[in-house]
Design a protein around this motif. Structure first.
Motif, PDB file in Angstrom:
ATOM      1  N   ILE A   1       5.039   4.196  10.019  1.00 11.94           N
ATOM      2  CA  ILE A   1       5.517   2.838   9.667  1.00 11.94           C
ATOM      3  C   ILE A   1       6.542   2.906   8.531  1.00 11.94           C
ATOM      4  O   ILE A   1       7.592   2.255   8.565  1.00 11.94           O
ATOM      5  CB  ILE A   1       4.327   1.940   9.288  1.00 11.94           C
ATOM      6  CG1 ILE A   1       3.456   1.756  10.538  1.00 11.94           C
ATOM      7  CG2 ILE A   1       4.795   0.588   8.737  1.00 11.94           C
ATOM      8  CD1 ILE A   1       2.168   1.035  10.299  1.00 11.94           C
ATOM      9  N   ALA A   2       6.226   3.778   7.528  1.00  9.33           N
ATOM     10  CA  ALA A   2       7.176   3.919   6.399  1.00  9.33           C
ATOM     11  C   ALA A   2       8.508   4.454   6.895  1.00  9.33           C
ATOM     12  O   ALA A   2       9.578   3.996   6.484  1.00  9.33           O
ATOM     13  CB  ALA A   2       6.578   4.852   5.347  1.00  9.33           C
TER      14      ALA A   2
ATOM     15  N   GLN B   1       0.845  -1.185   0.000  1.00  9.40           N
ATOM     16  CA  GLN B   1       0.000   0.000   0.000  1.00  9.40           C
ATOM     17  C   GLN B   1       0.889   1.247   0.000  1.00  9.40           C
ATOM     18  O   GLN B   1       1.912   1.279   0.697  1.00  9.40           O
ATOM     19  CB  GLN B   1      -0.864  -0.012   1.251  1.00  9.40           C
ATOM     20  CG  GLN B   1      -2.144   0.748   1.062  1.00  9.40           C
ATOM     21  CD  GLN B   1      -3.050   0.574   2.271  1.00  9.40           C
ATOM     22  OE1 GLN B   1      -2.658   0.038   3.296  1.00  9.40           O
ATOM     23  NE2 GLN B   1      -4.293   1.019   2.136  1.00  9.40           N
ATOM     24  N   GLU B   2       0.490   2.227  -0.771  1.00 11.72           N
ATOM     25  CA  GLU B   2       1.297   3.453  -0.812  1.00 11.72           C
ATOM     26  C   GLU B   2       1.043   4.265   0.443  1.00 11.72           C
ATOM     27  O   GLU B   2      -0.098   4.436   0.865  1.00 11.72           O
ATOM     28  CB  GLU B   2       0.950   4.254  -2.062  1.00 11.72           C
ATOM     29  CG  GLU B   2       1.564   3.670  -3.306  1.00 11.72           C
ATOM     30  CD  GLU B   2       1.465   4.601  -4.493  1.00 11.72           C
ATOM     31  OE1 GLU B   2       1.137   5.775  -4.290  1.00 11.72           O
ATOM     32  OE2 GLU B   2       1.700   4.099  -5.608  1.00 11.72           O
ATOM     33  N   ARG B   3       2.096   4.749   1.020  1.00 14.29           N
ATOM     34  CA  ARG B   3       1.970   5.519   2.267  1.00 14.29           C
ATOM     35  C   ARG B   3       2.541   6.923   2.053  1.00 14.29           C
ATOM     36  O   ARG B   3       3.466   7.110   1.261  1.00 14.29           O
ATOM     37  CB  ARG B   3       2.718   4.805   3.397  1.00 14.29           C
ATOM     38  CG  ARG B   3       2.082   3.485   3.767  1.00 14.29           C
ATOM     39  CD  ARG B   3       2.921   2.736   4.773  1.00 14.29           C
ATOM     40  NE  ARG B   3       2.329   1.437   5.064  1.00 14.29           N
ATOM     41  CZ  ARG B   3       1.417   1.241   6.011  1.00 14.29           C
ATOM     42  NH1 ARG B   3       0.963   2.248   6.734  1.00 14.29           N
ATOM     43  NH2 ARG B   3       0.931   0.031   6.216  1.00 14.29           N
ATOM     44  N   ASP B   4       2.014   7.889   2.809  1.00 13.91           N
ATOM     45  CA  ASP B   4       2.531   9.250   2.628  1.00 13.91           C
ATOM     46  C   ASP B   4       3.845   9.428   3.392  1.00 13.91           C
ATOM     47  O   ASP B   4       4.264   8.547   4.153  1.00 13.91           O
ATOM     48  CB  ASP B   4       1.482  10.300   3.040  1.00 13.91           C
ATOM     49  CG  ASP B   4       1.094  10.213   4.483  1.00 13.91           C
ATOM     50  OD1 ASP B   4      -0.106  10.171   4.779  1.00 13.91           O
ATOM     51  OD2 ASP B   4       2.031  10.144   5.334  1.00 13.91           O
ATOM     52  N   LYS B   5       4.444  10.600   3.169  1.00 16.02           N
ATOM     53  CA  LYS B   5       5.793  10.814   3.704  1.00 16.02           C
ATOM     54  C   LYS B   5       5.824  10.812   5.234  1.00 16.02           C
ATOM     55  O   LYS B   5       6.816  10.447   5.844  1.00 16.02           O
ATOM     56  CB  LYS B   5       6.347  12.142   3.199  1.00 16.02           C
ATOM     57  CG  LYS B   5       6.807  12.071   1.773  1.00 16.02           C
ATOM     58  CD  LYS B   5       7.410  13.390   1.344  1.00 16.02           C
ATOM     59  CE  LYS B   5       7.877  13.314  -0.090  1.00 16.02           C
ATOM     60  NZ  LYS B   5       8.357  14.613  -0.558  1.00 16.02           N
TER      61      LYS B   5
ATOM     62  N   ASP C   1       4.132   9.060   7.234  1.00 15.27           N
ATOM     63  CA  ASP C   1       3.656   7.812   7.842  1.00 15.27           C
ATOM     64  C   ASP C   1       4.749   7.222   8.738  1.00 15.27           C
ATOM     65  O   ASP C   1       5.912   7.061   8.326  1.00 15.27           O
ATOM     66  CB  ASP C   1       3.298   6.823   6.737  1.00 15.27           C
ATOM     67  CG  ASP C   1       2.550   5.641   7.274  1.00 15.27           C
ATOM     68  OD1 ASP C   1       1.336   5.574   7.069  1.00 15.27           O
ATOM     69  OD2 ASP C   1       3.210   4.770   7.922  1.00 15.27           O
TER      70      ASP C   1
END
Lengths: 183, 451
Positions: free
Chosen positions: B427-428, B419-423, B425
């Motif tokens: 977890i990312a 899943q694409e995550r924003d900057k 985020d």
């Protein structure tokens, strides 16, 4: 052209060179090897004085390695038989042989009967040659009629067996029989 | 260089190294790996101005792909082995020893062991289509086949030195046919008529033919006999339940004549070779397996890639490379065949270039499926390891670390897409090791638990 041929060893009789060719050819059938060597299966190779078969063989070898004149003078008793010929006669005979002719010399067996002559070898030379070259061979100097002693070892020359000497002229005899074995 | 490469028959040039053995002094020099690669590679001209080519020109170009020969790292090993085997034969043999052996054979003396040491023997086995036969033939082409001697040390010396003979193991595994093949190869090399004489011989017993061949091996100073398609032994053995006579014949031939022997064929032959210790000892050598799906495979494909005769050249993507690998199993012959035939299919369907679907369809059409690898050996990709250099690409090094199992580094990632995550985020940021930095930038609190 022949693709292989043994190099004549020092003082080797031409017949001995042909015998060694037979052995290295691998074929144990005389007719096949004779056709390969001379171009015909009925050539006479077991003669003391050179005949037309000499030119037949030398012409199938590279001229850069085998010179007819060298073979005639160093591996056949030509020099011995024509020693008292005039120069012109010697040159004529040489030319005749080089063209494949077979000269008939009337004096050839006069001093020494054909029936008495058999190939000869020195047992000490045979042993030495086997050590040096891997196999013994017939020396030209031993084949000259009336010579009974080896010049090098001063020992009496041995004659090959009578039945072998008779089959020298028999083209179906295997070459190995004529190769002297060290005693 | 002593001899010009590519000349089958040369006049002897002696090194005068003091060995006093004309056969050793006349031997050709060994090529360096760089020279070897330069000599064996074959790259036909790449197509230019593809759009302007006529259909005939395209098809002609596609047919020329078969002339492409991409050098691989294992090939130099083969060349080196063949060259050393030829050398060692002449170190164990001199003119005098040859004469002694020939006389012993003529007199039917069977005890020849005292006259010399055993010759070298080896084998090259591998899956079909790896280019074993082409490699051996190309390696041998770099060595003159016949050296003609006429004079040595100012003395006349007339003989031919046949450095190698190449022949195939007959499909019926008959000793006579094998002998005929060897004699035919010799006749072709030196221009003799021994096959005619062999046919005319009254005694065609196997033993007399075997003796004849042995004598010829020594008369012509044969250095090496290469026997290809040795797996025919197994195929015939399964049918007749007889394996040994042919192997015994070849072993006896090489022992008696001190000639080296090199077998090549598929891995089927290994089952025969491993049956007996004496065979196993004589048949060690390279066991080749196809490419792994790695950098070496991609290098090979990259060299093949410019040879596209379609209207436009397809881009080599990871997906296409994987499709090629999936169907070819990393076998060079299948890769080349797929490339060639998929271009033909693209032309017949008026497509501008090859694509995944065309490659798949072609593979199905030609029944090209990857072989199962059920044997031990060395993958073509692994030969880099033997000559590892510091500048080796990291990705290849990583791949070579792996064991027998082939890694699919270029394969598409399978499973559900991430899943694409924003900057911002967390977890990312945590996965990217940038969590603390993010917290400071966002002026967020960091909870520290003190135990």
């Amino acid at each position: 052209m022949l693709t292989h041929f043994p190099m004549p060893l020092p003082d080797e009789w031409w017949y001995s060179v042909l015998c060694r060719y037979y052995i290295s050819a691998g074929v144990q059938e005389h007719g096949i090897v004779k056709k390969e060597l001379f171009g015909r299966a009925d050539a006479h190779m077991g003669t003391l004085f050179p005949n037309g078969s000499l030119a037949a063989v030398v012409n199938r070898l590279p001229r850069t390695v085998f010179c007819f004149q060298d073979v005639l003078l160093n591996n056949t008793p030509f020099k011995y038989y024509v020693r008292f010929y005039p120069k012109g006669g010697r040159e004529y005979l040489m030319k005749y042989l080089s063209e494949g002719g077979t000269p008939q010399l009337t004096h050839l067996w006069r001093s020494y009967g054909r029936e008495n002559w058999k190939p000869r070898y020195c047992p000490m030379c045979a042993t030495e040659d086997a050590d040096a070259y891997g196999e013994p061979y017939y020396h030209l100097s031993h084949q000259i009629p009336m010579v009974s002693v080896c010049q090098k070892h001063h020992c009496k020359l041995k004659l090959v067996d009578k039945h072998l000497a008779e089959s020298l002229e028999n083209p179906l005899t295997r070459a190995l029989s004529f190769t002297p074995r060290p005693s | 260089m002593k001899y010009r490469i590519g000349q089958p028959t040369v006049a002897a040039v002696y090194d005068m190294d003091g060995s006093r053995n004309p056969f050793i002094e006349a031997l050709p020099e060994s090529l360096s790996e760089h020279e070897f690669v330069r000599e064996i590679q074959s790259f036909p001209p790449c197509p230019s101005r593809q759009a302007d080519l006529s259909l005939t020109e395209r098809k002609r170009g596609i047919a020329a792909i078969q002339t492409l020969f991409v050098p691989m790292d294992y090939m130099y090993c083969v060349y080196d082995q063949l060259w050393r085997m030829i050398q060692s034969t002449y170190h164990t043999r001199s003119s005098k020893q040859n004469v002694i052996r020939i006389n012993a054979l003529f007199a039917n003396e069977t005890n020849l062991n005292e006259y010399g040491t055993q010759p070298q023997s080896a084998s090259l086995l591998g899956s079909a289509g790896l280019g074993k036969t082409s490699t051996i033939k190309r390696c041998l082409c770099l060595i003159p086949q016949v050296i003609e001697h006429e004079q040595y040390l100012h003395e006349p010396f007339f003989c031919k030195q046949v450095l190698y003979l190449f022949c195939e193991c007959p499909s019926d595994c008959s000793i006579k046919t094998m002998s005929f093949n060897i004699v035919k190869a010799l006749d072709d090399a030196v221009g003799s008529n021994h096959l005619d004489y062999l046919m005319k011989m009254r005694s065609t017993a196997t033993s007399s033919i075997a003796t004849y061949i042995k004598v010829l091996c020594m008369t012509y100073n044969i250095g090496l006999i290469c026997v290809d398609e040795i797996q025919n032994l197994v195929i015939e053995a399964k049918r007749t339940n007889r394996i040994k006579p042919m192997i015994r014949f070849l072993t006896e031939l090489t022992n008696d004549s001190a000639t080296a022997i090199y077998f090549s064929g598929t891995m089927l032959a290994e089952t025969v070779f491993e049956q007996e210790p004496y065979l196993k000892r004589r048949t060690r050598g390279l066991r080749l397996l196809p490419f792994k799906n790695d950098g070496a495979y991609r290098d090979f494909l990259a060299q093949l890639w410019p040879y596209q005769y379609t209207e436009t050249r397809a881009r080599m993507t990871d997906r296409i490379a994987n499709v090629f690998y999936d169907y070819s199993g990393g076998v060079p012959a299948y890769i080349a065949k797929l490339s060639e035939e998929s271009q033909v299919q693209a032309l017949s369907y008026d497509l501008p270039c090859i694509n995944e679907q065309i490659i798949r369809n072609t593979a199905e059409l030609l029944a090209i499926r990857p072989q199962k690898i059920a044997m031990r050996g060395k993958f073509l990709s692994e030969f880099h390891c033997a000559y590892a250099q510091p500048e080796e690409p990291i990705e290849k090094a990583k791949i070579n670390d792996g064991d027998q199992k082939s890694k699919r580094l270029y394969a598409n990632q399978r499973g559900r897409k991430a899943q694409e995550r924003d900057k911002g985020d967390l977890i990312a940021a945590f996965h990217g090791n940038a969590l603390q930095k993010l917290l400071r930038e966002q002026k967020m609190l960091v909870e520290v638990s003190i135990c």
